[in-house]
Write a protein that holds these residues in place. Structure first.
Motif, PDB file in Angstrom:
ATOM      1  N   UNK A 185       0.841  -1.208   0.000  1.00  0.00           N
ATOM      2  CA  UNK A 185       0.000   0.000   0.000  1.00  0.00           C
ATOM      3  C   UNK A 185       0.877   1.260   0.000  1.00  0.00           C
ATOM      4  N   UNK A 186       2.145   1.097  -0.369  1.00  0.00           N
ATOM      5  CA  UNK A 186       3.078   2.227  -0.472  1.00  0.00           C
ATOM      6  C   UNK A 186       3.106   3.072   0.792  1.00  0.00           C
ATOM      7  N   UNK A 187       3.215   2.391   1.911  1.00  0.00           N
ATOM      8  CA  UNK A 187       3.228   3.097   3.179  1.00  0.00           C
ATOM      9  C   UNK A 187       4.569   2.885   3.867  1.00  0.00           C
ATOM     10  N   UNK A 188       5.021   3.889   4.584  1.00  0.00           N
ATOM     11  CA  UNK A 188       6.150   3.676   5.485  1.00  0.00           C
ATOM     12  C   UNK A 188       5.575   3.515   6.884  1.00  0.00           C
ATOM     13  N   UNK A 189       5.675   2.315   7.419  1.00  0.00           N
ATOM     14  CA  UNK A 189       5.045   2.013   8.709  1.00  0.00           C
ATOM     15  C   UNK A 189       5.993   2.325   9.865  1.00  0.00           C
ATOM     16  N   UNK A 190       5.526   3.167  10.781  1.00  0.00           N
ATOM     17  CA  UNK A 190       6.283   3.415  12.011  1.00  0.00           C
ATOM     18  C   UNK A 190       6.193   2.198  12.912  1.00  0.00           C
ATOM     19  N   UNK A 191       7.329   1.708  13.358  1.00  0.00           N
ATOM     20  CA  UNK A 191       7.313   0.556  14.258  1.00  0.00           C
ATOM     21  C   UNK A 191       8.249   0.783  15.444  1.00  0.00           C
ATOM     22  N   UNK A 192       7.921   0.078  16.527  1.00  0.00           N
ATOM     23  CA  UNK A 192       8.803   0.005  17.685  1.00  0.00           C
ATOM     24  C   UNK A 192       9.067  -1.472  17.950  1.00  0.00           C
ATOM     25  N   UNK A 193      10.191  -1.773  18.519  1.00  0.00           N
ATOM     26  CA  UNK A 193      10.464  -3.151  18.922  1.00  0.00           C
ATOM     27  C   UNK A 193       9.985  -3.338  20.352  1.00  0.00           C
ATOM     28  N   UNK A 194       9.209  -4.410  20.570  1.00  0.00           N
ATOM     29  CA  UNK A 194       8.800  -4.716  21.946  1.00  0.00           C
ATOM     30  C   UNK A 194       9.884  -5.535  22.615  1.00  0.00           C
ATOM     31  N   UNK A 195      10.356  -5.024  23.729  1.00  0.00           N
ATOM     32  CA  UNK A 195      11.441  -5.668  24.460  1.00  0.00           C
ATOM     33  C   UNK A 195      10.905  -6.191  25.783  1.00  0.00           C
ATOM     34  N   UNK A 196      11.264  -7.416  26.080  1.00  0.00           N
ATOM     35  CA  UNK A 196      10.858  -7.994  27.359  1.00  0.00           C
ATOM     36  C   UNK A 196      11.920  -7.633  28.386  1.00  0.00           C
ATOM     37  N   UNK A 197      11.582  -6.728  29.288  1.00  0.00           N
ATOM     38  CA  UNK A 197      12.584  -6.249  30.244  1.00  0.00           C
ATOM     39  C   UNK A 197      12.505  -6.989  31.579  1.00  0.00           C
ATOM     40  N   UNK A 198      11.553  -7.910  31.700  1.00  0.00           N
ATOM     41  CA  UNK A 198      11.517  -8.725  32.912  1.00  0.00           C
ATOM     42  C   UNK A 198      10.811 -10.038  32.598  1.00  0.00           C
ATOM     43  N   UNK A 199      11.026 -11.028  33.433  1.00  0.00           N
ATOM     44  CA  UNK A 199      10.525 -12.368  33.124  1.00  0.00           C
ATOM     45  C   UNK A 199       9.036 -12.539  33.358  1.00  0.00           C
ATOM     46  N   UNK A 200       8.561 -11.957  34.464  1.00  0.00           N
ATOM     47  CA  UNK A 200       7.232 -12.363  34.919  1.00  0.00           C
ATOM     48  C   UNK A 200       6.076 -11.698  34.182  1.00  0.00           C
ATOM     49  N   UNK A 201       6.389 -10.786  33.253  1.00  0.00           N
ATOM     50  CA  UNK A 201       5.303  -9.933  32.815  1.00  0.00           C
ATOM     51  C   UNK A 201       4.477 -10.441  31.639  1.00  0.00           C
ATOM     52  N   UNK A 202       5.065 -10.569  30.481  1.00  0.00           N
ATOM     53  CA  UNK A 202       4.256 -10.927  29.331  1.00  0.00           C
ATOM     54  C   UNK A 202       4.964 -12.016  28.551  1.00  0.00           C
ATOM     55  N   UNK A 203       4.200 -12.758  27.803  1.00  0.00           N
ATOM     56  CA  UNK A 203       4.796 -13.838  27.018  1.00  0.00           C
ATOM     57  C   UNK A 203       5.626 -13.278  25.867  1.00  0.00           C
ATOM     58  N   UNK A 204       5.333 -12.046  25.476  1.00  0.00           N
ATOM     59  CA  UNK A 204       5.888 -11.543  24.228  1.00  0.00           C
ATOM     60  C   UNK A 204       6.970 -10.500  24.460  1.00  0.00           C
ATOM     61  N   UNK A 205       7.734 -10.276  23.427  1.00  0.00           N
ATOM     62  CA  UNK A 205       8.804  -9.298  23.517  1.00  0.00           C
ATOM     63  C   UNK A 205      10.131  -9.965  23.250  1.00  0.00           C
ATOM     64  N   UNK A 206      11.022  -9.193  22.609  1.00  0.00           N
ATOM     65  CA  UNK A 206      12.350  -9.706  22.289  1.00  0.00           C
ATOM     66  C   UNK A 206      13.218  -9.689  23.545  1.00  0.00           C
ATOM     67  N   UNK A 207      14.043 -10.713  23.702  1.00  0.00           N
ATOM     68  CA  UNK A 207      14.968 -10.742  24.836  1.00  0.00           C
ATOM     69  C   UNK A 207      16.413 -10.907  24.358  1.00  0.00           C
ATOM     70  N   UNK A 208      16.594 -11.729  23.365  1.00  0.00           N
ATOM     71  CA  UNK A 208      17.942 -12.067  22.922  1.00  0.00           C
ATOM     72  C   UNK A 208      18.564 -10.887  22.158  1.00  0.00           C
TER      73      UNK A 208
END
Ligand code: PLP
Length: 228
Positions: free
Chosen positions: A115-138
């Protein structure tokens, strides 16, 4: 009521900013409207809030379609996004906060290109273990995804996002935010350009502001407790 809540949050943002010598212009308030009806979103809109965040792809799509006349609403996608659902949000979400895999970044790039769009994105980072299943850690994986975004004409990597752990110990929460800020500084020092830190929710946004948040995601304090 929603109007009072919004005013209250803006007051608290101002106070948190003056405590740490920041300008409240640096903070974008995202009203997290998941599970909230479009009528109540309009109520918030009339009270001056134009930025809303949703965490389910179909829900964002439906609400954005119902509210399409309100064309100055800015939609943010903040939840876990399955690759097969990118198509629902790609033409609606100005920002996708939750890129948590290379596969997802690739799919967003493919759909944005279509669709010829430039999509703004952020990377989701997992900053602690207990919180959410998702997010980059490595860290290697973080670099891989950041590099892919950097080399993709249809993706603009603007920052990092995290969810802090839901604990009473303020230091643990603060450390999650500090970790995210440090990671952003590290990436910048290695040639990635980014400006945004999406961090802070109803329970912890003032700490997040003190630690450098530029986008805060607030649901409960604006719309009240969610039933589901
Ligand atoms: C629900 C949600 C929020 C808002 O949470 P509140 O505690 O209601 O302010 C923020 N970020 C994400 C990713 C969410 O899913």
């Amino acid at each position: 009521m929603v109007a009072d809540n919004i005013k209250n949050i803006f007051d608290k943002i101002d106070k948190a900013c003056s405590r740490c010598g920041r300008s409240s212009n640096e903070i974008k308030l995202i009203g997290v409207s998941k599970t909230v009806s479009t009528e109540r979103i309009i109520e918030a809109y009339r009270a001056g809030l134009k930025v809303f965040g949703e965490n389910k792809a179909q829900e964002l799509k439906e609400k954005a379609e119902i509210l399409s006349d309100y064309d100055d609403i800015e939609w943010h996608f903040i939840g876990h996004l399955q690759t097969n659902k990118v198509k629902y949000v790609i033409d609606k979400a100005e920002y996708i906060h939750s890129v948590d895999s290379l596969k997802l970044a690739e799919e967003i790039e493919k759909r944005a290109k279509k669709i010829s769009k430039v999509q703004n994105v952020l990377l989701e980072i997992k900053t602690s273990d207990e919180v959410s299943k998702f997010g980059l850690t490595d860290i290697d994986e973080i670099y891989r995804v950041a590099e892919f975004c950097k080399n993709s004409a249809n993706l603009k990597l603007i920052g990092l996002m995290t969810i802090a752990p839901f604990v009473d110990d303020e230091n643990v929460v603060r450390n999650a935010f500090i970790n995210l800020r440090n990671l952003k500084e590290k990436l910048i020092s290695e040639g990635f350009e980014m400006t945004e830190l999406s961090m802070g929710m109803t329970g912890d946004f003032e700490i997040a502001i003190e630690e450098g948040a530029t986008m805060i995601r607030i649901g409960t304090a604006i719309f009240g407790a969610r039933s589901n």
